[in-house]
Design an enzyme around this catalytic site. Structure first.
Site, PDB file in Angstrom:
ATOM      1  CB  THR A 224      -1.003  -0.029   1.158  1.00 52.66           C
ATOM      2  OG1 THR A 224      -1.582  -1.490   1.367  1.00 52.66           O
ATOM      3  CG2 THR A 224      -1.974   1.349   1.002  1.00 52.66           C
ATOM      4  CD  GLU A 439      13.285 -22.383  26.819  1.00 51.74           C
ATOM      5  OE1 GLU A 439      13.771 -22.116  25.974  1.00 51.74           O
ATOM      6  OE2 GLU A 439      12.131 -22.551  26.921  1.00 51.74           O
TER       7      GLU A 439
HETATM    8  P1  ADP Z   1       0.877  -3.923   2.665  1.00 54.94           P
HETATM    9  O1  ADP Z   1       2.106  -4.769   2.081  1.00 54.94           O
HETATM   10  O2  ADP Z   1       0.057  -5.123   4.009  1.00 54.94           O
HETATM   11  O3  ADP Z   1       0.027  -3.049   2.210  1.00 54.94           O
HETATM   12  P2  ADP Z   1       1.395  -1.617   4.106  1.00 54.94           P
HETATM   13  O4  ADP Z   1       2.028  -0.959   2.929  1.00 54.94           O
HETATM   14  O5  ADP Z   1       0.202  -1.273   4.611  1.00 54.94           O
HETATM   15  O6  ADP Z   1       1.719  -3.062   3.753  1.00 54.94           O
HETATM   16  O7  ADP Z   1       2.523  -1.349   5.206  1.00 54.94           O
HETATM   17  C1  ADP Z   1       2.361  -0.904   6.676  1.00 54.94           C
HETATM   18  C2  ADP Z   1       3.104  -0.003   7.392  1.00 54.94           C
HETATM   19  O8  ADP Z   1       4.367  -0.718   7.605  1.00 54.94           O
HETATM   20  C3  ADP Z   1       3.259   1.015   6.555  1.00 54.94           C
HETATM   21  O9  ADP Z   1       2.577   2.181   6.740  1.00 54.94           O
HETATM   22  C4  ADP Z   1       4.768   1.288   6.817  1.00 54.94           C
HETATM   23  O10 ADP Z   1       4.846   2.111   8.096  1.00 54.94           O
HETATM   24  C5  ADP Z   1       5.462   0.089   7.230  1.00 54.94           C
HETATM   25  N1  ADP Z   1       6.490  -0.263   6.086  1.00 54.94           N
HETATM   26  C6  ADP Z   1       5.958  -1.508   5.629  1.00 54.94           C
HETATM   27  N2  ADP Z   1       6.940  -1.676   4.452  1.00 54.94           N
HETATM   28  C7  ADP Z   1       7.835  -0.770   4.727  1.00 54.94           C
HETATM   29  C8  ADP Z   1       9.048  -0.225   3.904  1.00 54.94           C
HETATM   30  N3  ADP Z   1       9.408  -1.224   2.870  1.00 54.94           N
HETATM   31  N4  ADP Z   1       9.537   0.955   4.215  1.00 54.94           N
HETATM   32  C9  ADP Z   1       8.994   1.521   5.267  1.00 54.94           C
HETATM   33  N5  ADP Z   1       8.050   1.305   6.051  1.00 54.94           N
HETATM   34  C10 ADP Z   1       7.537   0.202   5.641  1.00 54.94           C
HETATM   35 ZN    ZN Z   2      11.160 -25.537  23.942  1.00 52.78          ZN
HETATM   36 MG    MG Z   3      -2.124  -3.152   2.342  1.00 54.12          MG
END
Ligand code: ADP
Ligand code: ZN
Ligand code: MG
Length: 619
Positions: A224, A439
């Site tokens: 996203t 552990e």
């Molecule tokens: P999805 O792949 O599920 O759509 P999102 O794009 O919604 O994942 O990512 C969720 C959050 O995780 C983002 O808003 C960001 O804060 C963090 N995030 C995920 N991937 C990255 C990345 N490659 N770099 C920086 N932040 C990331």
């Molecule tokens: Zn164990």
């Molecule tokens: Mg997503």
């Protein structure tokens, strides 16, 4: 429908419309009040028509108090005690008799110099009587219906309206700099950005850019975010809608929404349409039991729209999914989502970069080593890493520090992996002893075998996610392939916990259930997926259905083979169990020594542990 279209069009626009609309209502209310007041005045001072001869006779009888000459009438009031007292009267005006009348009035001392206020012009009266009420009703109607609309928006009654949330952002504010560790994905999206900047350049040569790109990868890897970054880099509007937003209870609604979305987007071109979680509508049409008319129609409409629109205008469709294998083949054929951008779990460097991006937002001590954090989080995705930074910041606040330090980060990593420390869970000394040996059993087997990851930390502080203690191993380097020997040794380590209990106490506890589950599935995949047994050679017996969601493997073999698989799996586990017991029996002294140390300290770090194993410790 038309009004509604506008509403979902663009947030800014909608706000503006709303404001204008409010002003209209206020105006209408004020004007109405004024009109009513004026009317009131006229009503209170009744106006009556008197025939001219009667007026003359009243003048002669000296009943008149005051006269005013208008352009077409004479307005007058009578003296007190007469028939028409306190009423305003008027009569027609005869031009030729005016001078004579004035002389008469002069003679009797009746004043007539005050000018008559100009009567309301026909235009004005037309506006007040016809146009104004019309607008007032319009405004009132819109006001009331607007309210009703909002109230019914979420109900069944709202069918026919587009209630799906189409988010149109003119600029997302996210750039490629915010997305770290996805260099390959970014590279393939740069071209799209360039295309959106300057569609003409491509059109002139006759190059057709892909209409759509499909972002594929596990949840939380930044799909996203990447889509938003493309819009942000290209500085174009971003229409985003979730796949589930299309599917409604009435057949045909989703299709209408798709049409809507594309119409809006084409008006705003160049722009990006982003369909998140597209598997909700894009599921393969065959094979579904019973079928789903609504979803199929929606999908068909989407396919039709994708074929129909002119991509040279600069509309690019991005979609994201973590289940690419369920998507309908028609969606993936050239001319639709023909470009696939893999957004996979980040590697070591990627994780460090992501941590850096998110660390920018918090105050972090200069001494913090983000590389170490990245090393301790193999398999973590961007969302996890963002979460770790935030947890660390929260912990810093909790401990009233102004900066995040390394300890906050390592604790945050463990919180994400194993849950929060649960210091108030009190184990009996006997149980605690059992946990310590369990552990250390894992750790010692790991240390004494060759194909295993180094031990990072052993602890018997209980965690909220159920673990009474745990052993953390960290790979010394990123690995992309695992050998048969490594897999087998991993199973030995997993079974080392129970083996230690058996060696020390000659008994078993329930504490090994999680180990058993993991060991079994690893052993099973050696047999069925990786072709690591002699019996089945390289025969594929299971396939993983959705690799991005850790889905259950699907069996594709006969029932007899199934039982043979179980036999093979069992024999691997038995071998590993025996090996673990052998190692621990041979090193029983070491096992006891480390377990006692752990009971005393509750947590032992990897280097300290290795010193004891190698006999380099001081005592
Ligand atoms: P999805 O792949 O599920 O759509 P999102 O794009 O919604 O994942 O990512 C969720 C959050 O995780 C983002 O808003 C960001 O804060 C963090 N995030 C995920 N991937 C990255 C990345 N490659 N770099 C920086 N932040 C990331
Ligand atoms: Zn164990
Ligand atoms: Mg997503």
């Amino acid at each position: 429908m038309a009004i509604n279209n506008k509403k979902s069009d663009n947030n800014k626009n909608t706000n503006f419309d709303d404001k204008k609309f409010k002003y209209i209502i206020y105006y209408a209310i004020i004007v109405t009040l004024v009109v009513f007041l004026i009317n009131d005045y006229f009503v209170n001072t009744e106006v009556k028509h008197i025939k001219y001869p009667q007026f003359i006779s009243m003048v002669e009888k000296n009943e008149i108090k005051e006269v005013q000459f208008g352009t077409d009438r004479i307005v007058f009031t009578t003296k007190e005690g007469t028939e028409f007292e306190k009423k305003t009267l008027y009569t027609g005006k005869f031009q030729d008799s005016e001078t004579k009348l004035k002389e008469d009035l002069d003679k009797r001392g009746i004043p007539y110099d005050k000018p008559l206020p100009k009567p309301i012009s026909p235009l004005k009266s037309f506006i007040i009587n016809w146009i104004l009420p019309f607008f007032m009703f319009m405004a009132l109607g819109r006001f009331l219906f607007g309210r009703l609309d909002k109230k019914m928006g979420s109900g069944v009654m709202s069918f026919g309206k587009n209630t799906a949330k189409i988010y149109a952002e003119s600029e997302t504010g996210v750039t490629f700099l915010d997305v770290a560790g996805q260099e390959e994905a970014k590279e393939s999206l740069v071209e799209i950005v360039d295309f959106l900047h300057n569609p003409k350049k491509y059109a002139e040569i006759g190059a057709k850019l892909p209409k759509g790109a499909l972002l594929v990868g596990p949840p939380g890897t930044g799909k996203t975010l990447l889509a938003k970054a493309v819009a942000g880099e290209a500085k174009v509007p971003f229409f985003s809608i979730s796949g589930s937003g299309f599917v409604e209870m009435f057949v045909g609604m989703g299709a209408a929404r798709v049409r809507d979305l594309f119409n809006q987007a084409q008006e705003k071109a160049p722009c990006i349409i982003f369909i998140d979680e597209i598997d909700a509508i894009g599921k393969s049409r065959d094979g579904a039991i019973g079928g789903n008319d609504e979803r199929e129609q929606t999908l068909n409409q989407l396919l039709a729209e994708m074929d129909g629109f002119d991509s040279s205008k600069g509309v690019v469709i991005l979609a994201a999914t973590n289940r690419p294998e369920v998507l309908d083949k028609a969606l993936l054929r050239p001319g639709r989502f023909d470009r696939r951008v893999i957004v996979d779990r980040p590697d070591l460097k990627g994780r460090e970069d992501i941590l850096k991006v998110h660390a920018k937002g918090v105050k972090i001590s200069d001494t913090v080593d983000l590389n170490a954090v990245a090393k301790s989080t193999p398999g973590a995705v961007g969302a996890d890493l963002a979460n770790i930074i935030n947890e660390a910041a929260l912990r810093a606040v909790k401990n009233s520090r102004t900066e995040v330090i390394q300890e906050d980060l390592s604790e945050a990593v463990e919180v994400i992996i194993a849950g929060k420390e649960k210091k108030d869970r009190i184990l009996s000394p006997k149980e605690k002893r059992a946990v310590a040996f369990h552990e250390v059993g894992h750790a010692l087997v790991a240390a004494l075998l060759h194909n295993t990851d180094p031990v990072h930390k052993i602890t018997i502080v209980p965690r909220t996610m159920g673990a009474l203690g745990y052993t953390m191993q960290l790979p010394s380097e990123e690995k992309y392939l695992i050998t048969k020997e490594e897999m087998f040794d991993q199973i030995c380590v997993m079974l080392g916990g129970r083996a230690a209990e058996e060696v020390e106490f000659n008994s078993m506890s329930t504490g090994a259930s999680n180990d058993i589950e993991k060991a079994t599935s690893t052993a099973r995949s050696m047999v069925t997926i990786y072709g690591m047994t002699e019996r089945f050679d390289m025969m594929g017996l299971e396939s993983v259905s959705n690799r991005y969601l850790d889905g259950r493997p699907v069996r594709n073999c006969s029932a007899e083979t199934e039982s043979a698989i179980d036999e093979e799996t069992l024999s691997i586990i038995k071998d590993a169990h025996k090996k673990a017991i052998d190692i621990l029996t041979e090193n029983r002294e070491l096992l006891t020594k480390i377990a006692e140390t752990l009971l005393e300290k509750e947590t032992i770090m990897g280097d300290e542990f290795m010193k004891i194993v190698k006999g380099e410790d001081n005592d």
